[in-house]
Design a protein around this motif. Structure first.
Motif: not given
Length: 465
Positions: A445-450
């Motif tokens: 669902f999301l990248e780690a940084a986001e």
């Protein structure tokens, strides 16, 4: 008559009085009749009687119905009663006539005997100061006892409970400031919720206690209205015109409190709604303390197998069988005090409802329970503040671990991913025993940084700055 007693006479015959005791025949008969229970009125009520008799004597002198020499002797004796010099001379049980007549007569007899002693007459002489004609001049038990109830309550609130509540509110507020930066997971329905700070929890506790003070202060104007001057039924029979106003001037000067005449003495003697209202405010304080004490002891449960977020101060007490066990003893005492106050409020409520026509006939039990509630809350709040709240610490490592593994930090993603996707994250994390971050990344669902940018527990605890 033995050497260790004297005989006093009144309109109803003679009575034996222990030598050296300042009470008289009416008190002696009451002692013989009301032989039940061990409960006695607290010293504060007796001291309030001293103040009431002192103010009444001054009012009678000012209004010209009591000779100055008799008034001065009564005032001197009443002042001694107010200062606690004669506490041991008020032996009667709480369980007496519903008007409190026996304790009023006890006060009249002690003060008359002491006044006569000051004037050179022996105990029991009833002259030149008579307990009814002079110490009780312009008064009846029916207006005097409720006036004393108001006095004793107002003084106990001012001198004991208000300072104790302030002390506790300040101690909780200090912890709110000290723990303002410590993030924890909130709980609703006893289950994990979203992040907050420990300081926010303590701020809520402090606010509850402060609001308890506000509720008690709101009752004050009604508590300060006195029925003195109503005499037997509220009409003021046998009291000089203006006695109520002059009495209130005198008692206000003695106490520093702004007492005023009750415009309806009938209301002030037949009902005790203001005192029931005080008890209701005390009941709210007890409810607040129950919430606070339970939260603190549950948050401090452990140290290994409980919540363990708070570290409870060690009071040196332990288990009789489990060496080194540390219990939240003071919090448990506070809970028991709260339960007693809640029960007392039930009694005060029933007693307050026992006004029959022009007289409430449950005054002694009402004031006994009300003053006990004030005393217990005063002592309990001081103990709680000084020996428990002030020593509380947080287990930052435990709290950091809780926040790191908390499922519902993902709630902050609702506006980004929508409720259903966030539900998938929390369900996956719970099912697979991983963090919501790991679940979110696995689901793509999301990248780690986001994720790290959006899911910040510190910012979540203060979303509006």
């Amino acid at each position: 008559m033995s050497d260790d007693s004297r005989i006093e006479h009144d309109a109803y015959g003679e009575a034996a009085i222990p030598a050296g005791r300042y009470w008289g025949a009416q008190t002696a008969r009451a002692l013989d009749i009301f032989t039940l229970g061990a409960e006695r009125f607290p010293a504060g009520l007796i001291h309030a009687f001293g103040l009431q008799k002192l103010a009444a004597a001054r009012a009678n002198r000012r209004l010209g119905v009591l000779a100055p020499d008799l008034s001065e002797a009564i005032e001197r004796a009443a002042h001694e009663v107010a200062q606690g010099a004669f506490d041991d001379h008020f032996p009667l049980s709480v369980w007496q006539t519903g008007s409190g007549t026996q304790t009023n007569m006890n006060a009249n007899e002690v003060i008359a005997n002491r006044a006569n002693e000051h004037l050179g007459s022996p105990l029991g002489s009833r002259s030149p100061v008579h307990p009814n004609d002079h110490a009780n001049r312009s008064q009846s038990s029916n207006d005097t006892f409720p006036t004393v109830m108001h006095l004793a309550t107002a003084l106990a609130l001012r001198d004991d409970l208000h300072p104790a509540l302030s002390l506790l509110a300040d101690a909780l507020a200090e912890k709110a400031e000290a723990f303002a930066d410590v993030v924890k997971i909130g709980r609703t329905h006893l289950m994990d919720a979203v992040p907050m700070t420990v300081g926010q929890a303590f701020d809520a506790f402090a606010r509850q206690v402060a609001l308890g003070r506000e509720r008690l202060e709101a009752v004050t104007p009604r508590l300060y209205r006195l029925p003195q001057g109503g005499t037997a039924v509220g009409s003021g029979l046998n009291a000089p015109a203006g006695f109520d106003a002059v009495f209130c001037q005198e008692i206000s000067a003695l106490t520093g409190l702004a007492f005023t005449p009750n415009l309806s003495k009938f209301e002030g003697m037949g009902g005790h709604d203001a005192l029931v209202e005080v008890s209701g405010a005390l009941n709210v304080v007890a409810v607040s303390l129950t919430k606070i004490a339970n939260d603190l002891r549950f948050l401090g449960s452990g140290p290994r197998c409980g919540l363990g977020e708070l570290v409870v101060p060690h009071d040196g007490l332990t288990s009789s069988i489990m060496p080194g066990k540390r219990n939240p003893t003071i919090a448990e005492v506070v809970l028991q005090i709260a339960f007693q106050v809640m029960g007392n409020h039930g009694t005060v409520t029933a007693a307050g409802a026992s006004g029959n026509f022009e007289l409430n006939v449950a005054k002694p039990v009402l004031i006994h329970n009300l003053l006990q509630s004030i005393r217990l809350l005063s002592d309990g709040c001081r103990l709680f503040a000084e020996r428990f709240v002030s020593g509380l610490e947080v287990d930052r490592e435990r709290l950091d671990g809780n926040v790191a593994g908390a499922l519902l930090v993902a709630t902050v993603l609702n506006p980004v991913l929508g409720y259903d996707r966030v539900a998938q994250i929390t369900e996956t994390a719970l099912r697979e025993d991983v963090t919501p971050r790991e679940a979110c990344l696995k689901l793509g669902f999301l990248e780690a940084a986001e994720y790290d940018r959006l899911v910040d527990p510190v910012r979540m605890a203060r979303p509006n700055g």
